[in-house]
Scaffold this motif. Structure first.
Motif, PDB file in Angstrom:
ATOM      1  N   MET A  68      33.187  55.274  34.912  1.00  0.00           N
ATOM      2  CA  MET A  68      33.139  55.412  36.433  1.00  0.00           C
ATOM      3  C   MET A  68      32.390  54.058  37.012  1.00  0.00           C
ATOM      4  O   MET A  68      31.598  53.603  36.883  1.00  0.00           O
ATOM      5  N   ALA A  69      33.838  53.751  37.644  1.00  0.00           N
ATOM      6  CA  ALA A  69      33.596  52.547  38.088  1.00  0.00           C
ATOM      7  C   ALA A  69      33.314  52.289  39.736  1.00  0.00           C
ATOM      8  O   ALA A  69      33.798  53.625  40.271  1.00  0.00           O
ATOM      9  N   VAL A  70      32.512  50.956  40.070  1.00  0.00           N
ATOM     10  CA  VAL A  70      31.711  51.310  41.424  1.00  0.00           C
ATOM     11  C   VAL A  70      34.251  50.906  42.504  1.00  0.00           C
ATOM     12  O   VAL A  70      34.492  50.127  42.112  1.00  0.00           O
ATOM     13  N   THR A  71      34.120  51.680  43.288  1.00  0.00           N
ATOM     14  CA  THR A  71      35.350  51.581  43.988  1.00  0.00           C
ATOM     15  C   THR A  71      35.249  49.949  44.918  1.00  0.00           C
ATOM     16  O   THR A  71      34.638  49.349  44.924  1.00  0.00           O
ATOM     17  N   ALA A  72      36.822  48.969  44.599  1.00  0.00           N
ATOM     18  CA  ALA A  72      36.845  48.436  45.694  1.00  0.00           C
ATOM     19  C   ALA A  72      36.315  47.639  46.500  1.00  0.00           C
ATOM     20  O   ALA A  72      35.232  47.055  47.628  1.00  0.00           O
ATOM     21  N   ARG A  73      36.577  48.825  47.655  1.00  0.00           N
ATOM     22  CA  ARG A  73      36.105  49.099  48.977  1.00  0.00           C
ATOM     23  C   ARG A  73      34.685  49.209  49.035  1.00  0.00           C
ATOM     24  O   ARG A  73      33.896  48.695  49.801  1.00  0.00           O
TER      25      ARG A  73
END
Length: 243
Positions: free
Chosen positions: A1-6
């Motif tokens: 799970m990565a962080v969304t670009a937004r």
């Protein structure tokens, strides 16, 4: 799970409203191309978030709590248990203490205990075993949707995805930052681990329990070495068959 670009861009604007992406990369010592690729894919990695937080002097725990899946990280920050502390002592240091205690019985004085830095080779697996209430892997698989064989593969490789490491802490009822510490994502200090905690916990272990702990660690090491030898043997056989 990565962080969304937004979500990353909103966070970046809060901590560095006047800095460009290039400025952020320079201050955080992150390659511009690396961050650009992550933004194009729409996912920014947790290590990138941590590097930027450090660059701007922001608590990494507070920084991660800004993102989905890590919101409860600061509230779940507690001191590690003795079992966790012991899990991060390498088998070499355990054996060294056994020898030191034997020598101390003869000389009447015990030498100072200087432990090697961690994480060590088996840090992640040792931590999981230390906090396991009995069905941790099963609960992790059920709550994260990650197959047990994939979890086992990560543990064998000595790694664990950040969000899975945090979830393991939730299930086991330990500090939510511990998994990030033992995987090497954040430092012991950032995760609230006491500087002398491991040495204190190790010194409190009776001789018999220390011998049993050393036996268990050596048994794990033996299995790892056997697995490595088997893998090397298979690789050699493949190359020999290829001529």
């Amino acid at each position: 799970m990565a962080v969304t670009a937004r979500a990353f861009q909103l966070w970046r604007m809060r901590i560095a409203p006047h800095d460009s992406v290039s400025d952020v990369c320079r201050i955080a010592d992150v390659k511009r191309s690396t961050l650009a690729q992550q933004l194009v894919r729409g996912k920014v990695s947790v290590p990138t978030i941590i590097s930027i937080a450090r660059g701007y002097g922001v608590s990494v725990v507070d920084a991660l709590s800004e993102f989905n899946g890590f919101e409860d990280l600061p509230a779940g920050l507690t001191e590690p248990t003795d079992a966790e502390l012991l899990s991060q002592v390498s088998h070499i240091d355990i054996l060294r203490l056994l020898v030191a205690r034997s020598e101390a019985q003869e000389s009447g004085s015990e030498s100072p205990l200087d432990l090697a830095p961690f994480p060590h080779r088996a840090s992640v697996r040792a931590w999981i075993e230390a906090i396991d209430p009995g069905d941790l892997r099963q609960q992790l698989a059920g709550s994260t949707g990650v197959a047990r064989q994939n979890l086992s593969a990560q543990l064998t490789a000595g790694r664990l995805a950040p969000w899975i490491a945090v979830q393991a802490g939730r299930i086991a009822g330990v500090s939510l930052a511990s998994g990030l510490v033992v995987t090497g994502l954040i430092t012991p200090e950032e995760g609230g681990w006491p500087e002398d905690g491991r040495a204190r916990a190790l010194r409190a272990v009776p001789d018999l329990d220390l011998v049993l702990l050393a036996r268990d660690r050596l048994d794990v090491l033996g299995r790892q070495l056997r697995r490595t030898e088997l893998d090397d043997g298979r690789d050699r056989a493949i190359w020999e068959n290829l001529g």
